[in-house]
Design a protein around this motif. Structure first.
Motif, PDB file in Angstrom:
ATOM      1  N   ALA A  34       0.822  -1.209   0.000  1.00  0.00           N
ATOM      2  CA  ALA A  34       0.000   0.000   0.000  1.00  0.00           C
ATOM      3  C   ALA A  34       0.855   1.257   0.000  1.00  0.00           C
ATOM      4  O   ALA A  34       0.366   2.340  -0.311  1.00  0.00           O
ATOM      5  CB  ALA A  34      -0.933  -0.010   1.202  1.00  0.00           C
ATOM      6  N   SER A  35       2.138   1.129   0.368  1.00  0.00           N
ATOM      7  CA  SER A  35       3.006   2.312   0.448  1.00  0.00           C
ATOM      8  C   SER A  35       3.851   2.512  -0.796  1.00  0.00           C
ATOM      9  O   SER A  35       4.604   3.471  -0.884  1.00  0.00           O
ATOM     10  CB  SER A  35       3.959   2.195   1.645  1.00  0.00           C
ATOM     11  N   LYS A  36       3.755   1.594  -1.742  1.00  0.00           N
ATOM     12  CA  LYS A  36       4.635   1.688  -2.908  1.00  0.00           C
ATOM     13  C   LYS A  36       3.994   2.501  -4.018  1.00  0.00           C
ATOM     14  O   LYS A  36       2.786   2.714  -4.042  1.00  0.00           O
ATOM     15  CB  LYS A  36       4.929   0.274  -3.439  1.00  0.00           C
ATOM     16  N   ASN A  37       4.846   2.914  -4.973  1.00  0.00           N
ATOM     17  CA  ASN A  37       4.262   3.534  -6.157  1.00  0.00           C
ATOM     18  C   ASN A  37       3.788   2.435  -7.096  1.00  0.00           C
ATOM     19  O   ASN A  37       4.040   1.248  -6.871  1.00  0.00           O
ATOM     20  CB  ASN A  37       5.261   4.477  -6.836  1.00  0.00           C
ATOM     21  N   GLU A  51      10.500   4.541  -2.634  1.00  0.00           N
ATOM     22  CA  GLU A  51       9.955   5.826  -2.181  1.00  0.00           C
ATOM     23  C   GLU A  51       8.569   5.548  -1.580  1.00  0.00           C
ATOM     24  O   GLU A  51       7.779   4.819  -2.153  1.00  0.00           O
ATOM     25  CB  GLU A  51       9.867   6.821  -3.340  1.00  0.00           C
ATOM     26  N   TRP A  52       8.325   6.146  -0.412  1.00  0.00           N
ATOM     27  CA  TRP A  52       7.051   5.901   0.264  1.00  0.00           C
ATOM     28  C   TRP A  52       5.981   6.773  -0.354  1.00  0.00           C
ATOM     29  O   TRP A  52       6.110   7.986  -0.405  1.00  0.00           O
ATOM     30  CB  TRP A  52       7.182   6.187   1.762  1.00  0.00           C
ATOM     31  N   ALA A  53       4.924   6.145  -0.806  1.00  0.00           N
ATOM     32  CA  ALA A  53       3.853   6.903  -1.468  1.00  0.00           C
ATOM     33  C   ALA A  53       2.536   6.735  -0.718  1.00  0.00           C
ATOM     34  O   ALA A  53       1.474   6.642  -1.324  1.00  0.00           O
ATOM     35  CB  ALA A  53       3.715   6.437  -2.910  1.00  0.00           C
ATOM     36  N   VAL A  54       2.614   6.687   0.611  1.00  0.00           N
ATOM     37  CA  VAL A  54       1.414   6.421   1.407  1.00  0.00           C
ATOM     38  C   VAL A  54       0.335   7.464   1.140  1.00  0.00           C
ATOM     39  O   VAL A  54      -0.814   7.140   0.820  1.00  0.00           O
ATOM     40  CB  VAL A  54       1.769   6.405   2.909  1.00  0.00           C
ATOM     41  N   TRP A  55       0.721   8.740   1.242  1.00  0.00           N
ATOM     42  CA  TRP A  55      -0.270   9.797   1.139  1.00  0.00           C
ATOM     43  C   TRP A  55      -0.892   9.855  -0.258  1.00  0.00           C
ATOM     44  O   TRP A  55      -2.111   9.952  -0.409  1.00  0.00           O
ATOM     45  CB  TRP A  55       0.388  11.139   1.506  1.00  0.00           C
ATOM     46  N   GLU A  56      -0.014   9.763  -1.302  1.00  0.00           N
ATOM     47  CA  GLU A  56      -0.513   9.797  -2.674  1.00  0.00           C
ATOM     48  C   GLU A  56      -1.522   8.678  -2.906  1.00  0.00           C
ATOM     49  O   GLU A  56      -2.595   8.885  -3.480  1.00  0.00           O
ATOM     50  CB  GLU A  56       0.639   9.643  -3.676  1.00  0.00           C
ATOM     51  N   ASN A  57      -1.176   7.471  -2.419  1.00  0.00           N
ATOM     52  CA  ASN A  57      -2.075   6.332  -2.614  1.00  0.00           C
ATOM     53  C   ASN A  57      -3.386   6.531  -1.867  1.00  0.00           C
ATOM     54  O   ASN A  57      -4.457   6.200  -2.366  1.00  0.00           O
ATOM     55  CB  ASN A  57      -1.410   5.046  -2.133  1.00  0.00           C
ATOM     56  N   LEU A  58      -3.280   7.065  -0.672  1.00  0.00           N
ATOM     57  CA  LEU A  58      -4.474   7.299   0.132  1.00  0.00           C
ATOM     58  C   LEU A  58      -5.422   8.241  -0.602  1.00  0.00           C
ATOM     59  O   LEU A  58      -6.614   7.960  -0.760  1.00  0.00           O
ATOM     60  CB  LEU A  58      -4.069   7.881   1.491  1.00  0.00           C
ATOM     61  N   GLN A 236     -11.005  -3.396 -11.452  1.00  0.00           N
ATOM     62  CA  GLN A 236     -10.537  -2.168 -12.074  1.00  0.00           C
ATOM     63  C   GLN A 236      -9.022  -1.990 -11.925  1.00  0.00           C
ATOM     64  O   GLN A 236      -8.359  -1.481 -12.806  1.00  0.00           O
ATOM     65  CB  GLN A 236     -11.255  -0.979 -11.418  1.00  0.00           C
ATOM     66  N   TYR A 237      -8.488  -2.424 -10.800  1.00  0.00           N
ATOM     67  CA  TYR A 237      -7.103  -2.118 -10.457  1.00  0.00           C
ATOM     68  C   TYR A 237      -6.168  -3.293 -10.695  1.00  0.00           C
ATOM     69  O   TYR A 237      -5.287  -3.553  -9.894  1.00  0.00           O
ATOM     70  CB  TYR A 237      -6.993  -1.728  -8.989  1.00  0.00           C
ATOM     71  N   THR A 238      -6.366  -4.021 -11.762  1.00  0.00           N
ATOM     72  CA  THR A 238      -5.487  -5.174 -11.967  1.00  0.00           C
ATOM     73  C   THR A 238      -4.032  -4.759 -12.101  1.00  0.00           C
ATOM     74  O   THR A 238      -3.140  -5.563 -11.921  1.00  0.00           O
ATOM     75  CB  THR A 238      -5.905  -5.959 -13.224  1.00  0.00           C
ATOM     76  N   THR A 239      -3.807  -3.483 -12.431  1.00  0.00           N
ATOM     77  CA  THR A 239      -2.412  -3.063 -12.534  1.00  0.00           C
ATOM     78  C   THR A 239      -2.022  -2.098 -11.424  1.00  0.00           C
ATOM     79  O   THR A 239      -0.886  -1.681 -11.351  1.00  0.00           O
ATOM     80  CB  THR A 239      -2.157  -2.364 -13.887  1.00  0.00           C
ATOM     81  N   TRP A 241      -1.820  -2.332  -7.910  1.00  0.00           N
ATOM     82  CA  TRP A 241      -1.868  -3.103  -6.673  1.00  0.00           C
ATOM     83  C   TRP A 241      -1.717  -2.204  -5.457  1.00  0.00           C
ATOM     84  O   TRP A 241      -2.265  -2.507  -4.404  1.00  0.00           O
ATOM     85  CB  TRP A 241      -0.769  -4.163  -6.687  1.00  0.00           C
ATOM     86  N   ASN A 242      -0.965  -1.112  -5.617  1.00  0.00           N
ATOM     87  CA  ASN A 242      -0.785  -0.217  -4.464  1.00  0.00           C
ATOM     88  C   ASN A 242      -2.129   0.330  -3.987  1.00  0.00           C
ATOM     89  O   ASN A 242      -2.392   0.386  -2.790  1.00  0.00           O
ATOM     90  CB  ASN A 242       0.196   0.916  -4.798  1.00  0.00           C
ATOM     91  N   LEU A 243      -3.007   0.676  -4.937  1.00  0.00           N
ATOM     92  CA  LEU A 243      -4.302   1.235  -4.539  1.00  0.00           C
ATOM     93  C   LEU A 243      -5.217   0.153  -3.966  1.00  0.00           C
ATOM     94  O   LEU A 243      -5.922   0.378  -2.982  1.00  0.00           O
ATOM     95  CB  LEU A 243      -4.973   1.920  -5.729  1.00  0.00           C
ATOM     96  N   LEU A 244      -5.176  -1.023  -4.571  1.00  0.00           N
ATOM     97  CA  LEU A 244      -5.998  -2.124  -4.055  1.00  0.00           C
ATOM     98  C   LEU A 244      -5.612  -2.448  -2.607  1.00  0.00           C
ATOM     99  O   LEU A 244      -6.467  -2.605  -1.730  1.00  0.00           O
ATOM    100  CB  LEU A 244      -5.824  -3.360  -4.934  1.00  0.00           C
TER     101      LEU A 244
END
Lengths: 277, 303
Positions: A34-37, A51-58, A236-239, A241-244
């Motif tokens: 969940a924290s990856k790009n 690189e931590w992308a927690v906020w962007e993903n959230l 929808q998010y088969t590609t 995974w960070n968002l899923l």
């Protein structure tokens, strides 16, 4: 004694390592993914993100599909609060009268309660009934469904607990002029507090995590519950995974908070009567 | 106050004398009974009618036992029935064995007991679909973490969810991973309830640790075992969420269970067949649970 203690330290340490591998790695995997790009999460590796992308993903997962996740959290909250409240009050009334007023009917009522615990609900006929009532595809309908399916567990819990409240208390209240409704809601129900909490917490987790019933009785994106967003996002998010996995993480948090605060009630609720009856 | 005609036969009050009844009105059953009756009992009874019909968009038509004949002759339906049986027995068997071992271990003198108990328990509270998706990724035959770890020690991991012979068992393992915490919790409560004197007396008599486990702990855990078996069978036989999240019954229909067959037939518009699936599941559950209830003391089953 010291030998036993050393053995305890050794086996405890082994157990900590094992438990970390078996139980914590899957959760760490959720958090890390969940924290990856996007590109990195697609590799689905167990590694720290570069690189931590927690906020962007959230932000991305919350905004996805026109804030569907927010709507789903609202729906799930309404569903959980409404169904658990109704379920607990109705089940307490039943458990109370069943315990206080044994009769020839009692064995039949017992059988009905156990049936609710054991028999898997008949899905399509239930949809047929809901359609007849105009409640299919409505949140109200789903609330009532969850109430119907959760009643049995709560009735058993309350009936066992009411038995521990002395009847003398009822009699005292009656002498003081309380009618049946006041007797129950003002005298008995407050005394059920601890078991009410247990029922509320156990059932909240169950309803919040329920996937099958919303899938059948509340289909469609517009009024999805949080569990259904996982299902919808997945196709929808088969590609992405960070968002899923960010979605999984967000959905996992509420029950974990419940557990952190109400650990004791949950344990009590799941084991009361299980051992000695 | 004291002159009030108080019905007070001190001991024999349990039968509910006439004068007591008005305090415990029967209409308290009504609201719960209405919801339960309309949304659970009526559909359950109705399923026994619809199961004998061809029911779809255009209406219902009575066709006798045809749906059931299909269920037992068509492999894609019958496989679900067999799998439900396998899945239910496998998950509850593993939960009994692992739950008991974990409980005995987690009540012994070890460090970090509280932490270990929490860690074993908390998957029980997590979203089943979330767990399913996570393990689908972890069990991926190529780049899943499990097979990469196995490859690191030189073992070629199987296609956990893609091998037709293995898919159902893999899902059952994940089910056990998620649910063993509840079994452990029930067993821990059982172990703690055993009076300490028994162990002390046995120790005085020179019983070894294993003998104490074999002759005191295990026999006295029977009520807990009854609860664990009943609860995990109830859950396992109707299991849907995890299977749907992980394999959707695939590959092919090799990991279908009755609950997923019901969903597939519903989606396909074969509502009569779907209802027949419900009746089959009902009968399967009854066939397993009724003898269990006879055998196990009913009191132990109720909560």
């Amino acid at each position: 004694m010291t030998r036993r203690r050393t053995a305890g330290v050794v086996s405890g340490t082994v157990a900590i390592v094992l438990s970390a591998v078996v139980f914590l790695v899957p959760f760490a995997f959720i958090v890390l993914t969940a924290s990856k790009n996007r590109a990195e999460s697609a590799l689905r590796e167990f590694s720290l993100p570069t690189e931590w992308a927690v906020w962007e993903n959230l932000v991305a997962v919350v905004q996805a599909r026109d804030y569907m996740l927010m709507a789903a959290f609202v729906n799930s909250t309404i569903l959980t609060v409404a169904s658990v409240t109704i379920m607990v009050v109705l089940a307490a009334m039943v458990g109370y009268v069943m315990q206080r007023r044994p009769s020839r009917l009692t064995p039949w009522l017992n059988a009905l309660v156990l049936a609710g615990l054991i028999i898997p609900p008949a899905v399509v006929p239930t949809i047929w009934v809901l359609q007849g009532l105009g409640l299919f595809r409505t949140l109200h309908g789903l609330v009532l469904i969850e109430v119907a399916y959760g009643l049995s567990f709560c009735v058993l819990l309350f009936r066992a607990f009411v038995a521990t409240i002395p009847r003398e208390l009822d009699e005292a209240a009656v002498i003081d002029g309380a009618g049946p409704v006041r007797l129950f809601f003002r005298v008995v129900f407050p005394l059920l507090r601890s078991v009410v909490w247990t029922a509320v917490i156990v059932q909240s987790v169950a309803v919040f995590n329920d996937f099958q019933n919303p899938l059948y009785f509340l289909p469609g994106d517009s009024n999805a519950t949080v569990q259904l967003t996982l299902y919808n996002f997945r196709s929808q998010y088969t590609t992405q995974w960070n968002l899923l996995f960010m979605d999984i993480l967000l959905i996992t948090i509420p029950p974990l908070i419940m557990y952190a605060f109400f650990n004791r009630q949950i344990v009590a609720g799941l084991t009361t009567g299980a051992i000695k009856g | 106050m004291t002159t009030t005609a108080l019905p007070a036969p001190p001991r024999e009050r349990r039968r509910g004398h006439r004068s007591h009844r008005s305090h415990y009105p029967l209409w308290f059953y009504l609201p719960a009974g209405a919801v339960y009756g309309v949304l659970f009992i009526v559909p359950t009874v109705a399923s026994f009618y619809f199961a004998f019909t061809r029911w779809n968009m255009s209406g219902t038509e009575f066709i006798g036992l045809e749906n059931f004949a299909l269920f037992f002759s068509e492999p894609y339906l019958f496989q679900g029935l067999v799998n439900t049986f396998v899945y239910g027995l496998l998950t509850s068997g593993l939960k009994v064995v692992l739950g008991m071992l974990l409980a005995v271990f987690l009540t012994s003198q070890i460090i970090a007991r509280g932490y270990l108990r929490s860690v074993v328990f908390f998957p029980t509270l997590v979203s089943t679909v979330g767990v399913g998706i996570t393990f689908t990724v972890l069990l991926d035959p190529g780049d899943g973490l499990v097979n990469q770890a196995l490859a690191a020690v030189g073992i070629a991991g199987p296609g956990w969810l893609t091998d037709p012979d293995l898919a159902l068992i893999s899902v059952a393992f994940v089910d056990v991973w998620k649910g063993v915490g509840l079994a452990t919790l029930i067993y821990i409560a059982g172990v703690v309830a055993i009076p300490q004197e028994y162990f002390e007396a046995a120790e005085v008599d020179g019983a070894s640790g294993f003998q104490r486990l074999r002759h005191i702990t295990l026999p006295l855990l029977r009520p807990a075992t009854a609860t664990v078996i009943v609860l995990s069978l109830i859950g396992g036989l109707r299991s849907f969420d995890l299977i749907w999240a992980m394999t959707q019954g695939g590959p092919g229909f090799t990991s279908d269970v009755v609950a997923s067959v019901i969903f597939k037939q519903y989606q396909a518009g074969f509502w009569g067949l779907s209802s027949a699936g419900n009746v089959v599941l009902f009968l399967l559950v009854a066939a397993l649970m009724v003898p269990l209830y006879w055998k196990l003391n009913r009191k132990e089953v109720e909560r």
